[in-house]
Design a protein around this motif. Structure first.
Motif, mmCIF file in Angstrom:
data_model
loop_
_atom_site.group_PDB
_atom_site.id
_atom_site.type_symbol
_atom_site.label_atom_id
_atom_site.label_comp_id
_atom_site.label_asym_id
_atom_site.label_seq_id
_atom_site.Cartn_x
_atom_site.Cartn_y
_atom_site.Cartn_z
ATOM 1 N N UNK A 220 0.864 -1.188 0.000
ATOM 2 C CA UNK A 220 0.000 0.000 0.000
ATOM 3 C C UNK A 220 0.895 1.230 0.000
ATOM 4 N N UNK A 221 0.358 2.338 -0.537
ATOM 5 C CA UNK A 221 1.210 3.486 -0.814
ATOM 6 C C UNK A 221 0.560 4.795 -0.384
ATOM 7 N N UNK A 222 1.417 5.749 -0.037
ATOM 8 C CA UNK A 222 0.999 7.114 0.268
ATOM 9 C C UNK A 222 2.126 8.041 -0.179
ATOM 10 N N UNK A 223 1.886 9.358 -0.134
ATOM 11 C CA UNK A 223 2.899 10.335 -0.537
ATOM 12 C C UNK A 223 3.440 11.085 0.671
ATOM 13 N N UNK A 224 4.753 11.330 0.682
ATOM 14 C CA UNK A 224 5.349 12.222 1.681
ATOM 15 C C UNK A 224 4.916 13.665 1.400
ATOM 16 N N UNK A 225 4.923 14.006 0.128
ATOM 17 C CA UNK A 225 4.492 15.332 -0.324
ATOM 18 C C UNK A 225 4.210 15.228 -1.816
ATOM 19 N N UNK A 226 3.569 16.229 -2.371
ATOM 20 C CA UNK A 226 3.251 16.217 -3.798
ATOM 21 C C UNK A 226 4.528 16.377 -4.627
ATOM 22 N N UNK A 227 4.554 15.811 -5.813
ATOM 23 C CA UNK A 227 5.647 16.113 -6.748
ATOM 24 C C UNK A 227 5.668 17.606 -7.069
ATOM 25 N N UNK A 228 6.831 18.115 -7.423
ATOM 26 C CA UNK A 228 6.975 19.536 -7.752
ATOM 27 C C UNK A 228 6.509 19.761 -9.187
ATOM 28 N N UNK A 229 5.184 19.879 -9.352
ATOM 29 C CA UNK A 229 4.640 20.018 -10.687
ATOM 30 C C UNK A 229 5.000 21.348 -11.332
ATOM 31 N N UNK A 230 5.438 22.322 -10.543
ATOM 32 C CA UNK A 230 5.908 23.571 -11.115
ATOM 33 C C UNK A 230 7.140 23.363 -11.976
ATOM 34 N N UNK A 236 -3.052 15.717 -15.865
ATOM 35 C CA UNK A 236 -4.261 15.520 -15.067
ATOM 36 C C UNK A 236 -4.255 14.206 -14.309
ATOM 37 N N UNK A 237 -3.774 13.137 -14.958
ATOM 38 C CA UNK A 237 -3.782 11.838 -14.280
ATOM 39 C C UNK A 237 -2.845 11.829 -13.084
ATOM 40 N N UNK A 238 -1.769 12.605 -13.142
ATOM 41 C CA UNK A 238 -0.836 12.637 -12.028
ATOM 42 C C UNK A 238 -1.375 13.490 -10.883
ATOM 43 N N UNK A 239 -2.157 14.525 -11.221
ATOM 44 C CA UNK A 239 -2.831 15.306 -10.176
ATOM 45 C C UNK A 239 -3.845 14.438 -9.433
ATOM 46 N N UNK A 240 -4.579 13.636 -10.171
ATOM 47 C CA UNK A 240 -5.565 12.748 -9.553
ATOM 48 C C UNK A 240 -4.895 11.750 -8.611
ATOM 49 N N UNK A 246 -2.520 11.648 -1.193
ATOM 50 C CA UNK A 246 -2.382 12.636 -0.126
ATOM 51 C C UNK A 246 -3.475 12.470 0.930
ATOM 52 N N UNK A 247 -4.552 11.779 0.559
ATOM 53 C CA UNK A 247 -5.695 11.623 1.456
ATOM 54 C C UNK A 247 -5.744 10.267 2.140
ATOM 55 N N UNK A 248 -4.989 9.315 1.655
ATOM 56 C CA UNK A 248 -5.058 7.981 2.243
ATOM 57 C C UNK A 248 -3.942 7.098 1.739
ATOM 58 N N UNK A 249 -3.961 5.856 2.199
ATOM 59 C CA UNK A 249 -2.985 4.840 1.822
ATOM 60 C C UNK A 249 -3.715 3.742 1.071
ATOM 61 N N UNK A 250 -3.290 3.487 -0.168
ATOM 62 C CA UNK A 250 -4.050 2.583 -1.032
ATOM 63 C C UNK A 250 -3.129 1.640 -1.791
#
Length: 315
Positions: A220-230, A236-240, A246-250
């Motif tokens: 199962x996976x989660x993020x430490x922080x968002x990728x630096x999309x800047x 769009x698929x990576x934002x989703x 960012x909301x859970x572990x899946x």
């Protein structure tokens, strides 16, 4: 430079002598250092009259590379790697370098549980992952050479340098690279310099099909922080996927269901996040890891539907 051992069996005296001389000529020009050895200790076998050699028959069971030699007047052998005698230097170099690309791995790749085919397909990404998890001196460079040119990355992964064509292929996911090797030369001067995170991200997104060898496919996976999309650019698929993680572990199946992405797209996204040191992964998934309580499921489902609508996707 990697050392490789090669054995010779079933060749005529003339062909054997010619090959020994050729090895001295290609020394320093090949991707590896090639040393003569007996078949028991060799990495590669060079064989003549292959259909009648018990050594070759035993060798075939090991699944190690064999170079079949075609003498004058003989029919072409049915083998992946072939050479015609009299030998030509460039033909020998091409064959040896292609074999080294298949054999060539960093120590991390060699320790990977992946099989021979995975070691070939994942060689570059596994060596890049090894460097990402244990960065080297910023003054040293690691390089991967392609027909288009050389990609060189700084040991601390702060930047990489490559020709414009390589940058384009990298972002398109169409770049096939051999494993990184420590570069003895000074820092590269030719090419376009870019942040190392760009290499890590797009190398992951261009990964072969399947889960990266260093990621537990049932985890199962989660993020430490968002990728630096800047810096990376936001698809769009990576934002989703980033919003979900960012909301859970899946696990992969749940991520596919929540975001409407294919298994391959999710696995490549996870590879990219892992290379960028953004991914938090469990050792193994259990039912408790992936079952979301109804209140959370409702909130997450609503958030994802809203996000998909704002991004212009179907609900």
């Amino acid at each position: 430079m990697q050392r490789r051992r090669i054995a010779v069996v079933g060749l005529t005296d003339d062909a054997t002598h010619a090959f020994h001389s050729m090895l001295k000529i290609v020394d320093g020009r090949s991707r590896a250092e090639w040393l003569l050895a007996d078949p028991e200790h060799a990495d590669v076998l060079m064989a003549g009259d292959a259909n009648h050699s018990p050594v070759v028959e035993r060798w075939a069971m090991s699944r190690k590379p064999v170079i079949a030699v075609q003498e004058l007047g003989q029919s072409p052998p049915n083998a992946t790697f072939t050479l015609k005698h009299p030998f030509r230097v460039m033909q020998l170099l091409d064959v040896l370098d292609e074999i080294e690309r298949q054999l060539g791995t960093t120590p991390a790749t060699a320790r990977s549980p992946a099989g021979p085919m995975d070691a070939t397909r994942w060689g570059f990404l596994t060596s890049l992952h090894e460097l990402a998890t244990r960065p080297d001196d910023a003054h040293r460079y690691y390089a991967a050479r392609t027909p288009t040119g050389t990609l060189a990355v700084r040991g601390d992964l702060s930047t990489f340098v490559a020709a414009a064509a390589i940058h384009t292929q990298l972002r398109r996911g169409a770049l096939a690279l051999p494993p990184l090797e420590l570069q003895a030369d000074p820092s590269p001067t030719d090419g376009i310099e870019a942040p190392g995170v760009v290499l890590l991200w797009y190398a992951g997104l261009g990964a072969p099909e399947g889960m990266a060898p260093w990621i537990n496919p049932t985890g199962t996976f989660a993020l430490r922080r968002w990728p630096d999309f800047g810096v990376l650019g936001a698809a769009r698929e990576h934002l989703l996927l980033s919003a979900a993680l960012s909301l859970g572990t899946f696990d992969v199946t749940t991520l596919c269901s929540l975001t409407g992405q294919s298994v391959t797209a999710v696995q490549r996204y996870l590879a990219a996040c892992s290379l960028c040191q953004l991914l938090v992964a469990s050792e193994a998934a259990t039912s408790a890891d992936v079952v979301i309580p109804p209140p959370v499921l409702s909130g997450l489902a609503g958030f994802m539907r809203s996000l998909r609508l704002r991004l212009g996707l179907s609900a």
